[in-house]
Design a protein around this motif. Structure first.
Motif, short mmCIF file in Angstrom:
data_model
loop_
_atom_site.label_atom_id
_atom_site.label_comp_id
_atom_site.label_asym_id
_atom_site.label_seq_id
_atom_site.Cartn_x
_atom_site.Cartn_y
_atom_site.Cartn_z
N PHE A 173 -50.20 26.95 -101.10
CA PHE A 173 -50.91 27.95 -101.90
C PHE A 173 -50.02 28.53 -102.99
O PHE A 173 -50.46 28.74 -104.12
N ALA A 174 -48.77 28.79 -102.66
CA ALA A 174 -47.87 29.50 -103.59
C ALA A 174 -47.71 28.76 -104.90
O ALA A 174 -47.70 29.38 -105.97
N ARG A 175 -47.56 27.46 -104.85
CA ARG A 175 -47.31 26.70 -106.07
C ARG A 175 -48.46 26.80 -107.06
O ARG A 175 -48.26 26.76 -108.27
N ASN A 176 -49.69 26.95 -106.54
CA ASN A 176 -50.85 27.14 -107.41
C ASN A 176 -50.93 28.57 -107.92
O ASN A 176 -51.28 28.81 -109.08
N ILE A 177 -50.60 29.51 -107.06
CA ILE A 177 -50.72 30.92 -107.41
C ILE A 177 -49.77 31.28 -108.55
O ILE A 177 -50.09 32.13 -109.40
N ILE A 178 -48.61 30.65 -108.61
CA ILE A 178 -47.62 30.97 -109.65
C ILE A 178 -48.23 30.82 -111.03
O ILE A 178 -48.18 31.74 -111.86
N ALA A 179 -48.80 29.66 -111.32
CA ALA A 179 -49.37 29.42 -112.64
C ALA A 179 -50.67 30.20 -112.83
O ALA A 179 -50.92 30.73 -113.92
N LEU A 180 -51.51 30.27 -111.80
CA LEU A 180 -52.77 31.00 -111.92
C LEU A 180 -52.52 32.46 -112.28
O LEU A 180 -53.19 33.03 -113.15
N SER A 181 -51.55 33.08 -111.63
CA SER A 181 -51.23 34.47 -111.91
C SER A 181 -50.66 34.62 -113.32
O SER A 181 -50.94 35.59 -114.02
N ALA A 195 -52.67 35.55 -122.15
CA ALA A 195 -51.81 35.35 -120.99
C ALA A 195 -51.23 33.95 -120.96
O ALA A 195 -51.91 32.98 -121.29
N THR A 196 -49.98 33.86 -120.58
CA THR A 196 -49.32 32.57 -120.35
C THR A 196 -48.15 32.81 -119.41
O THR A 196 -47.52 33.87 -119.47
N PRO A 197 -47.87 31.91 -118.50
CA PRO A 197 -46.74 32.11 -117.60
C PRO A 197 -45.43 32.23 -118.37
O PRO A 197 -45.27 31.64 -119.45
N ASP A 198 -44.50 32.98 -117.82
CA ASP A 198 -43.17 33.10 -118.42
C ASP A 198 -42.34 31.91 -117.94
O ASP A 198 -41.57 32.00 -116.99
N TRP A 199 -42.53 30.79 -118.61
CA TRP A 199 -41.93 29.54 -118.15
C TRP A 199 -40.41 29.61 -118.08
O TRP A 199 -39.79 29.01 -117.20
N GLU A 200 -39.80 30.34 -118.99
CA GLU A 200 -38.33 30.40 -119.03
C GLU A 200 -37.76 31.11 -117.81
O GLU A 200 -36.63 30.84 -117.41
N ARG A 201 -38.51 32.02 -117.24
CA ARG A 201 -38.02 32.78 -116.08
C ARG A 201 -38.34 32.08 -114.76
O ARG A 201 -37.84 32.48 -113.71
N LEU A 202 -39.20 31.07 -114.81
CA LEU A 202 -39.54 30.35 -113.58
C LEU A 202 -38.40 29.43 -113.17
O LEU A 202 -37.74 28.82 -114.01
N GLU A 203 -38.19 29.33 -111.88
CA GLU A 203 -37.22 28.36 -111.38
C GLU A 203 -37.68 26.97 -111.77
O GLU A 203 -38.88 26.69 -111.81
N PRO A 204 -36.74 26.05 -112.06
CA PRO A 204 -37.13 24.69 -112.47
C PRO A 204 -38.09 24.02 -111.49
O PRO A 204 -39.05 23.36 -111.90
N ARG A 205 -37.87 24.22 -110.20
CA ARG A 205 -38.75 23.59 -109.20
C ARG A 205 -40.16 24.15 -109.29
O ARG A 205 -41.15 23.41 -109.23
N LYS A 206 -40.29 25.47 -109.45
CA LYS A 206 -41.60 26.09 -109.55
C LYS A 206 -42.29 25.72 -110.87
O LYS A 206 -43.49 25.51 -110.91
N SER A 207 -41.50 25.64 -111.92
CA SER A 207 -42.06 25.26 -113.22
C SER A 207 -42.62 23.83 -113.18
O SER A 207 -43.70 23.56 -113.68
N THR A 208 -41.87 22.93 -112.54
CA THR A 208 -42.33 21.55 -112.41
C THR A 208 -43.61 21.47 -111.59
O THR A 208 -44.55 20.74 -111.94
N PHE A 240 -51.42 32.88 -115.89
CA PHE A 240 -52.53 32.80 -116.84
C PHE A 240 -53.58 33.90 -116.60
O PHE A 240 -54.62 33.91 -117.25
N GLN A 241 -53.31 34.79 -115.66
CA GLN A 241 -54.23 35.89 -115.33
C GLN A 241 -55.60 35.36 -114.89
O GLN A 241 -56.65 35.88 -115.29
N ILE A 242 -55.58 34.31 -114.07
CA ILE A 242 -56.80 33.76 -113.50
C ILE A 242 -56.98 34.34 -112.10
O ILE A 242 -56.14 34.10 -111.22
N PRO A 243 -58.02 35.13 -111.86
CA PRO A 243 -58.23 35.71 -110.54
C PRO A 243 -58.36 34.62 -109.46
O PRO A 243 -59.03 33.62 -109.67
N TRP A 244 -57.73 34.84 -108.32
CA TRP A 244 -57.75 33.84 -107.25
C TRP A 244 -57.90 34.52 -105.90
O TRP A 244 -57.54 35.69 -105.72
N VAL A 245 -58.45 33.77 -104.94
CA VAL A 245 -58.44 34.15 -103.53
C VAL A 245 -58.09 32.92 -102.71
O VAL A 245 -58.23 31.79 -103.17
N ILE A 246 -57.64 33.17 -101.50
CA ILE A 246 -57.26 32.10 -100.57
C ILE A 246 -58.24 32.08 -99.41
O ILE A 246 -58.62 33.13 -98.89
#
Length: 332
Positions: free
Chosen positions: A196-204, A122-135, A206-212
């Motif tokens: 929370f969202a900015r962390n969830i983007i990358a965690l998801s 698993a790895t995030p699809d960096w190319e499809r992420l908005e620049p702000r979210k990727s940063t 990388f397929q890292i299970p998360w809860v809030i």
């Protein structure tokens, strides 16, 4: 910092004239003088080997399997830095060390995990992420925060405030008889219910299970729901349902399927308000309204896990039964 030196000593017995032979006498040079390699430790020997390997791999593909096993954390960082300077070679590094994950090149990292007895990547699809979210994701993995240890964890609990960070790990240990580390779980303070969202983007990615775990006030609940909708995890119907929820228990039930939980039992409550029950018995210097974090740490160390916190852990267990199975395996 380490410096290597090489001495030349004649081989024993003395070589024949037709067979010239030398032996390299490797030493480390430090404040206490030259130390023979044999007495310098496995980490020093491995550092020397990696240094020679990196230096002589021009134009090659190099696989390093667990190079951090014997290396000091600072040396691990230096090895990664050296690897990144070798543009003509390709390095594939397999590691279980967060220090070997390049914080400035997280987009080159893949996470491997087991699912249904199969190894998945698993790895995030960096190319499809908005620049702000990727940063933002890059910042969370080493530039401003440090989520790199989560790459090696079974899951992560994202919390809104510092009081949760100070108390939940100890109460978890008291409830289950083992630490979060032993359970291979991680607790991470995001800093605000709006982040929370900015962390969830990358965690998801990388397929890292998360809860809030969030507070129970309207701002926090509304913010978490809005972030779920924005990320595509929930639909607009969630925010609408929360607006017309008649009792707070209904609010809790609406959030739970999306991995969002709270210790609050009524609107406006939070972990800080829960700590109020301990304020009167805590040391005088911890009773001030501005001492919530210190009070949380004291309460977690000196008082049993409150019912609300225990039920919070139970809810998380139901959401991620794999976490519970992991604990059961460790205790049998």
């Amino acid at each position: 910092d380490l410096t290597f030196d090489v001495g030349i000593i004649p081989a024993m017995p003395p070589p024949k004239p037709a067979e010239p032979t030398v032996t390299l006498d490797l030493k480390t040079v430090g404040a206490f003088g030259d130390i023979p390699m044999g007495f310098s430790g496995a980490g020093i020997a491995e550092a020397l080997f990696l240094s020679a390997l990196i230096e002589t791999t021009e134009g090659r593909i190099v696989l390093l399997d667990e190079p951090a096993l014997n290396l000091h954390p600072t040396t691990q960082v230096q090895v990664v830095k050296e690897i990144q300077t070798r543009a003509s070679s390709q390095f594939l590094v397999i590691t279980h060390s967060p220090m070997m994950v390049p914080a400035t090149a997280i987009e080159r990292v893949s996470r491997f995990y087991l699912q249904n007895d199969a190894t998945c990547r698993a790895t995030p699809d960096w190319e499809r992420l908005e620049p702000r979210k990727s940063t933002a994701a890059r910042q969370d993995f080493g530039m401003n925060g440090d989520l790199r240890p989560s790459l090696f964890s079974r899951g992560i609990i994202l919390v809104e405030g510092a009081a949760e960070l100070a108390s939940l790990p100890r109460w978890y240990e008291k409830k289950y008889g083992m630490s979060l580390d032993e359970s291979n779980l991680m607790l991470y303070w995001v800093g605000s219910h709006q982040k929370f969202a900015r962390n969830i983007i990358a965690l998801s990615g990388f397929q890292i299970p998360w809860v809030i775990v969030c507070d129970g006030n309207a701002d926090a609940i509304g913010s978490v729901a809005a972030q779920m909708v924005r990320l595509g995890i929930a639909k607009d119907a969630l925010t609408e349902a929360l607006k017309v929820a008649l009792v707070f228990e209904e609010t809790r039930k609406l959030l739970a399927p999306y991995g969002a939980f709270t210790v609050a039992r009524s609107a406006g409550e939070s972990l800080e308000s829960l700590l109020g029950q301990f304020r009167g018995e805590a040391p005088t210097e911890l009773r001030g309204a501005d001492k919530n974090v210190a009070l949380a740490r004291w309460a977690a160390e000196n008082r049993d896990c409150p019912v609300e916190v225990s039920e919070l852990f139970d809810e998380i267990d139901r959401f991620f039964p794999d976490w519970r199975r992991r604990r059961e395996q460790l205790t049998h």
